[in-house]
Design a protein around this motif. Structure first.
Motif, PDB file in Angstrom:
ATOM      1  N   ALA A  71       0.891  -1.166   0.050  1.00 18.12           N
ATOM      2  CA  ALA A  71      -0.131  -0.056  -0.040  1.00 18.12           C
ATOM      3  C   ALA A  71       0.980   1.396  -0.089  1.00 18.12           C
ATOM      4  CB  ALA A  71      -1.055  -0.258   1.164  1.00 18.12           C
ATOM      5  N   VAL A  72       2.229   1.247   0.733  1.00 24.97           N
ATOM      6  CA  VAL A  72       2.897   2.473   0.468  1.00 24.97           C
ATOM      7  C   VAL A  72       3.470   2.564  -0.830  1.00 24.97           C
ATOM      8  CG1 VAL A  72       5.367   3.110   1.411  1.00 24.97           C
ATOM      9  CG2 VAL A  72       3.488   1.825   3.083  1.00 24.97           C
ATOM     10  N   ALA A  73       3.758   1.547  -1.480  1.00 25.27           N
ATOM     11  CA  ALA A  73       4.164   1.648  -2.948  1.00 25.27           C
ATOM     12  C   ALA A  73       3.181   2.154  -3.720  1.00 25.27           C
ATOM     13  CB  ALA A  73       4.655   0.346  -3.528  1.00 25.27           C
ATOM     14  N   VAL A  74       1.788   1.692  -3.261  1.00 29.61           N
ATOM     15  CA  VAL A  74       0.646   2.387  -4.325  1.00 29.61           C
ATOM     16  C   VAL A  74       0.377   3.800  -4.136  1.00 29.61           C
ATOM     17  CG1 VAL A  74      -1.858   2.233  -4.516  1.00 29.61           C
ATOM     18  CG2 VAL A  74      -0.459  -0.046  -4.542  1.00 29.61           C
ATOM     19  N   VAL A  75       0.591   4.187  -2.805  1.00 28.23           N
ATOM     20  CA  VAL A  75       0.430   5.589  -2.482  1.00 28.23           C
ATOM     21  C   VAL A  75       1.621   6.523  -2.957  1.00 28.23           C
ATOM     22  CG1 VAL A  75       0.685   7.189  -0.496  1.00 28.23           C
ATOM     23  CG2 VAL A  75      -0.851   5.490  -0.221  1.00 28.23           C
ATOM     24  N   LEU A  76       2.863   5.907  -2.975  1.00 30.65           N
ATOM     25  CA  LEU A  76       3.925   6.398  -3.610  1.00 30.65           C
ATOM     26  C   LEU A  76       3.586   6.741  -5.179  1.00 30.65           C
ATOM     27  CD1 LEU A  76       6.533   7.787  -3.191  1.00 30.65           C
ATOM     28  CD2 LEU A  76       7.686   5.629  -3.167  1.00 30.65           C
ATOM     29  N   ASN A  77       3.036   5.571  -5.838  1.00 29.83           N
ATOM     30  CA  ASN A  77       2.754   5.892  -7.085  1.00 29.83           C
ATOM     31  C   ASN A  77       1.680   6.736  -7.296  1.00 29.83           C
ATOM     32  OD1 ASN A  77       0.657   4.781  -9.451  1.00 29.83           O
ATOM     33  ND2 ASN A  77       2.658   4.142 -10.005  1.00 29.83           N
ATOM     34  N   LEU A  78       0.554   6.812  -6.640  1.00 30.06           N
ATOM     35  CA  LEU A  78      -0.433   8.114  -6.918  1.00 30.06           C
ATOM     36  C   LEU A  78       0.313   9.309  -6.514  1.00 30.06           C
ATOM     37  CD1 LEU A  78      -3.300   6.414  -5.050  1.00 30.06           C
ATOM     38  CD2 LEU A  78      -3.001   6.611  -7.354  1.00 30.06           C
ATOM     39  N   ALA A  79       1.235   9.447  -5.782  1.00 31.18           N
ATOM     40  CA  ALA A  79       1.815  10.705  -5.471  1.00 31.18           C
ATOM     41  C   ALA A  79       2.791  11.275  -6.776  1.00 31.18           C
ATOM     42  CB  ALA A  79       2.747  10.625  -4.199  1.00 31.18           C
ATOM     43  N   VAL A  80       3.318  10.075  -7.343  1.00 30.98           N
ATOM     44  CA  VAL A  80       4.307  10.335  -8.488  1.00 30.98           C
ATOM     45  C   VAL A  80       3.233  10.840  -9.697  1.00 30.98           C
ATOM     46  CG1 VAL A  80       5.401   9.175 -10.233  1.00 30.98           C
ATOM     47  CG2 VAL A  80       6.016   9.118  -7.781  1.00 30.98           C
ATOM     48  N   VAL A  81       2.071  10.213  -9.781  1.00 26.55           N
ATOM     49  CA  VAL A  81       1.014  10.754 -10.775  1.00 26.55           C
ATOM     50  C   VAL A  81       0.733  12.259 -10.685  1.00 26.55           C
ATOM     51  CG1 VAL A  81      -1.222  10.489 -11.716  1.00 26.55           C
ATOM     52  CG2 VAL A  81       0.226   8.553 -11.157  1.00 26.55           C
ATOM     53  N   ARG A  82       0.341  12.560  -9.444  1.00 27.03           N
ATOM     54  CA  ARG A  82      -0.040  13.804  -8.962  1.00 27.03           C
ATOM     55  C   ARG A  82       0.845  14.823  -9.082  1.00 27.03           C
ATOM     56  NH1 ARG A  82      -2.866  17.818  -9.470  1.00 27.03           N
ATOM     57  NH2 ARG A  82      -3.611  18.993  -7.649  1.00 27.03           N
ATOM     58  N   LEU A  83       2.383  14.396  -8.709  1.00 26.35           N
ATOM     59  CA  LEU A  83       3.467  15.473  -9.082  1.00 26.35           C
ATOM     60  C   LEU A  83       3.782  15.693 -10.687  1.00 26.35           C
ATOM     61  CD1 LEU A  83       5.709  14.163  -6.014  1.00 26.35           C
ATOM     62  CD2 LEU A  83       4.640  16.488  -6.024  1.00 26.35           C
ATOM     63  N   ARG A  84       3.685  14.713 -11.061  1.00 31.59           N
ATOM     64  CA  ARG A  84       3.955  14.788 -12.502  1.00 31.59           C
ATOM     65  C   ARG A  84       2.940  15.896 -13.294  1.00 31.59           C
ATOM     66  NH1 ARG A  84       4.121   9.384 -15.299  1.00 31.59           N
ATOM     67  NH2 ARG A  84       5.957   9.362 -14.439  1.00 31.59           N
ATOM     68  N   GLU A  85       1.697  15.767 -12.929  1.00 37.28           N
ATOM     69  CA  GLU A  85       0.693  16.595 -13.275  1.00 37.28           C
ATOM     70  C   GLU A  85       0.921  18.162 -12.771  1.00 37.28           C
ATOM     71  OE1 GLU A  85      -2.978  15.323 -11.577  1.00 37.28           O
ATOM     72  OE2 GLU A  85      -3.047  13.692 -13.016  1.00 37.28           O
ATOM     73  N   ILE A  86       1.640  18.154 -11.850  1.00 36.12           N
ATOM     74  CA  ILE A  86       2.049  19.403 -11.308  1.00 36.12           C
ATOM     75  C   ILE A  86       2.982  19.936 -11.979  1.00 36.12           C
ATOM     76  CG2 ILE A  86       2.838  20.753  -9.158  1.00 36.12           C
ATOM     77  CD1 ILE A  86       1.232  18.858  -7.674  1.00 36.12           C
ATOM     78  N   GLY A  87       3.882  19.189 -12.436  1.00 35.07           N
ATOM     79  CA  GLY A  87       5.181  19.704 -13.371  1.00 35.07           C
ATOM     80  C   GLY A  87       6.603  19.526 -12.413  1.00 35.07           C
ATOM     81  N   VAL A  88       6.600  18.727 -11.701  1.00 33.15           N
ATOM     82  CA  VAL A  88       7.875  18.672 -11.037  1.00 33.15           C
ATOM     83  C   VAL A  88       8.803  17.825 -12.068  1.00 33.15           C
ATOM     84  CG1 VAL A  88       8.809  17.006  -8.744  1.00 33.15           C
ATOM     85  CG2 VAL A  88       6.462  18.295  -8.578  1.00 33.15           C
ATOM     86  N   SER A  89       9.998  18.123 -11.522  1.00 38.56           N
ATOM     87  CA  SER A  89      11.125  17.890 -12.460  1.00 38.56           C
ATOM     88  C   SER A  89      11.343  16.421 -12.719  1.00 38.56           C
ATOM     89  CB  SER A  89      12.528  18.452 -12.205  1.00 38.56           C
ATOM     90  OG  SER A  89      12.973  17.711 -10.699  1.00 38.56           O
ATOM     91  N   ILE A  90      11.732  16.116 -13.762  1.00 44.61           N
ATOM     92  CA  ILE A  90      11.770  14.441 -14.056  1.00 44.61           C
ATOM     93  C   ILE A  90      12.788  13.698 -13.316  1.00 44.61           C
ATOM     94  CG2 ILE A  90      13.480  14.821 -15.801  1.00 44.61           C
ATOM     95  CD1 ILE A  90      10.380  12.686 -16.242  1.00 44.61           C
ATOM     96  N   GLU A  91      13.689  14.517 -12.761  1.00 48.66           N
ATOM     97  CA  GLU A  91      14.622  13.714 -11.869  1.00 48.66           C
ATOM     98  C   GLU A  91      13.979  13.286 -10.503  1.00 48.66           C
ATOM     99  OE1 GLU A  91      15.285  16.776 -13.271  1.00 48.66           O
ATOM    100  OE2 GLU A  91      16.794  16.525 -14.457  1.00 48.66           O
ATOM    101  N   VAL A  92      13.163  14.192  -9.927  1.00 48.00           N
ATOM    102  CA  VAL A  92      12.649  13.922  -8.762  1.00 48.00           C
ATOM    103  C   VAL A  92      11.514  12.723  -9.059  1.00 48.00           C
ATOM    104  CG1 VAL A  92      10.810  14.807  -7.194  1.00 48.00           C
ATOM    105  CG2 VAL A  92      12.784  16.172  -7.880  1.00 48.00           C
TER     106      VAL A  92
END
Length: 97
Positions: free
Chosen positions: A42-63
């Motif tokens: 579940a921690v990995a799933v939450v991290l995945n959801l966070a990555v999707v949201r951060l990508r939408e926001i426009g966080v750098s690709i390295e992060v």
């Protein structure tokens, strides 16, 4: 002398666990292991959801790549440890059968 031998046989029968005890123990241990796996996954799933949201926001690709690496690492290690746990538990139970 025959009574003594009969008593020994009866005593050993009382000391033996029931036939269903070893598979039942495996079931309980497997369910515990799967529950722990689910919590860590579940921690990995939450991290995945966070990555999707951060990508939408426009966080750098390295992060994003760093977080994706962490996500895959957590899930891979979790899956490996579940497999190791189930194999060890199955071996322990098979010795009891």
């Amino acid at each position: 002398m025959a009574d003594n031998a009969t008593n020994i046989i009866q005593d050993t029968k009382l000391d033996e666990p029931p036939f269903w005890q070893a598979p039942f123990e495996f079931l309980i241990h497997a369910l515990k292991g799967i529950a722990i796996f689910a919590v860590v996954a579940a921690v990995a799933v939450v991290l995945n959801l966070a990555v999707v949201r951060l990508r939408e926001i426009g966080v750098s690709i390295e992060v994003i790549y760093g977080l994706k690496f962490a996500e895959f690492s957590i899930f891979s290690v979790d899956l490996y440890m579940l497999a190791v746990f189930l194999v060890k538990t199955a071996k322990r139970v098979s010795k009891k059968l």
